[in-house]
Scaffold this active site. Structure first.
Site, PDB file in Angstrom:
ATOM      1  N   GLY A 254     -41.217 -74.221  91.169  1.00 42.20           N
ATOM      2  CA  GLY A 254     -39.918 -74.496  90.563  1.00 42.20           C
ATOM      3  C   GLY A 254     -38.798 -74.072  91.490  1.00 42.20           C
ATOM      4  N   GLY A 258     -35.754 -65.556  89.468  1.00 41.70           N
ATOM      5  CA  GLY A 258     -34.491 -64.817  89.363  1.00 41.70           C
ATOM      6  C   GLY A 258     -34.750 -63.579  88.540  1.00 41.70           C
ATOM      7  N   CYS A 261     -35.341 -58.141  87.919  1.00 47.10           N
ATOM      8  CA  CYS A 261     -36.402 -57.321  88.521  1.00 47.10           C
ATOM      9  C   CYS A 261     -36.901 -57.833  89.871  1.00 47.10           C
ATOM     10  CB  CYS A 261     -37.558 -57.181  87.545  1.00 47.10           C
ATOM     11  SG  CYS A 261     -37.090 -56.211  86.102  1.00 47.10           S
TER      12      CYS A 261
END
Ligand code: NAD
Length: 432
Positions: A254, A258, A261
């Site tokens: 994909g 984000g 963490c």
């Protein structure tokens, strides 16, 4: 048991609520007075599936309380969890000021034995720093424990209640006894509590996140190669995922990872490795590739519109960094929106939970709608940034009749390519 939780973010509030649910008396403390007032008024300040019911029940039954006063929170508690932010500092290393600040305060106010448990993600050696920060202000006995948290936003309650494992780093039998007791309800199915030294516990968390970020990034690179050689990443994904050594999870390509963490933890592990003169080379590549991957659809959008996005309106489905959360930290959607706006396009966005957070950040730079199809009105293309379930089976006829031009840029590979193309769309996805 009497428990205090310092910091009521995604980790702290879930920890406090789940520990109240298993019968402990929990007081959560936060410096954000507005947030604390909200919680006192019975409002859950974050979106996390399943949290609200537990939150309400435990408040009602008097086991879950909130305050802005650290002393009030810890006075009767033996166990004190630190669930504080550890954001990247300017040089990428974890900023420990929140944790060490509270440790410093604790040293000044404790009056009896305490177990201070670090749940935040922190570099190796932090437990020793916390120990020193408390000890410099007190002679009272205390123990510091490293207990990194592995919950996933969106599944946090499930993950906390039934963890794959609980990792605990300590060197005190007294603390071990208390923690054994505290965690017993969560490991009844034989999932282990893994006791280890504090440094190993601290590193386990970074190693887990860096490994997962690497796995996603590897798959994104495979997807990019698939496109160039005419292979289908979905086939390759299933082909390799069937191998037990690789496993099926975390192989979906994909527009990058984000969240609060992975990006910061990969960076922090690289930085702390550098501090001991080790160049963790693979992590450099992971960060670079992920940064590139986030906006990889933008050149395709530009190409599609002959490099002229001025006056074009792009509908964006999904703003949160992943589904089932309202968290937008480092969300790929934000990077894409930024690029689209810079190129002169306008954006109409829909997300089931994250719109308020984006409104706070971007204000009226984009428009927000309460319905996913509404976003498509007068839009020239649809860009999908988050794989919310509600986007998985849209009414394609309605999408087609609402969009100005029939083009979908899918950053999460939600649809069967043939099916979407069968509806007459131009369909761009990743690695297929
Ligand atoms: P968060 O930003 O959602 O919450 C942190 C909270 O701490 C905020 O409410 C803030 O107001 C509060 N706070 C700051 N300073 C304070 C102080 N001095 N006293 C009391 N409260 C204070 O953070 P989070 O996402 O819950 O993460 C906390 C830690 O856990 C981080 O180290 C993170 O890396 C780690 N972690 C996060 C996740 C996750 O999915 N979010 C999962 C595992 C581990």
């Amino acid at each position: 048991m009497k428990v205090a939780v310092v910091g009521t973010g995604y980790v702290g509030l879930v920890t406090g609520t789940c520990l109240a649910e298993t019968g402990n008396d929990v007081i959560c403390v936060d410096i954000d007075a507005k947030k604390v007032q909200k919680m006192k008024d019975g409002i859950v300040p974050i979106y996390e599936p399943g949290l609200e019911a537990l939150f309400e029940r435990n408040i009602k039954q008097g086991r879950l309380k909130f305050t802005t006063n650290l002393n009030e929170a810890i006075k009767d508690a033996t166990i004190i969890f630190l669930a504080l932010p550890t954001p990247p500092g300017e040089d990428g290393s974890a900023d420990l000021s929140y944790i060490l600040g509270v440790a410093d305060d604790l040293g000044k106010i404790i009056t009896d034995y305490k177990i201070v448990i670090d749940k935040s993600t922190v570099p190796v050696g932090t437990a020793d720093k916390v120990n020193a920060a408390i000890a410099k202000n007190t002679d009272i006995e205390f123990d510091v424990v490293s207990n990194p948290e592995f919950l996933r936003e969106g599944y946090a309650i499930e993950d906390f209640m039934k963890p794959d494992r609980v990792v605990i780093g300590l060197d005190s039998e007294r603390a071990k006894k208390e923690l054994d007791h505290l965690y017993r309800p969560f490991v009844r199915q034989g999932n282990p509590i893994l006791y280890m030294d504090k440094k190993s516990a601290e590193l386990t968390k970074y190693a887990a996140n860096a490994f997962l970020a690497t796995k996603i990034t590897f798959m994104n690179e495979i997807a990019n190669v698939c496109e160039l050689v005419g292979a289908d990443v979905d086939k390759v994904r299933i082909g390799i995922g069937s191998d037990d050594r690789i496993g099926k999870r975390f192989l979906f390509p994909g527009i990058g990872y984000g969240g609060s963490c992975f990006p910061k933890d990969v960076q922090a592990l690289m930085k702390s490795s550098k501090e001991v003169n080790y160049d963790f080379e693979i992590l450099n590549a992971v960060m670079d590739v992920n940064q590139r991957q986030k906006t990889m659809l933008i050149p395709r959008i530009k190409d599609h519109f002959n490099n002229d996005l001025k006056g074009k309106k792009i509908a964006v489905w999904g703003l949160a960094f992943k589904p089932n959360t309202d968290d937008i930290r480092e969300a790929p959607a934000l990077y894409n929106i930024d690029e689209l706006l810079s190129a002169g396009a306008t954006v109409s966005a829909f997300d089931p939970e994250a719109m308020d957070n984006v409104k706070e950040l971007l204000g009226d730079k984009i428009s927000y709608v309460d319905d996913m199809y509404e976003a498509l009105k007068n839009a020239d293309a649809l860009l999908i940034c988050t794989e919310w379930q509600v986007f998985r089976s849209p009414d394609f006829d309605l999408v087609k009749s609402t969009l100005n031009s029939k083009v979908i840029f899918d950053g999460r590979n939600l649809y069967d390519k043939n099916e979407v193309e069968g509806f007459g769309f131009e369909y761009y996805s990743i690695g297929r």
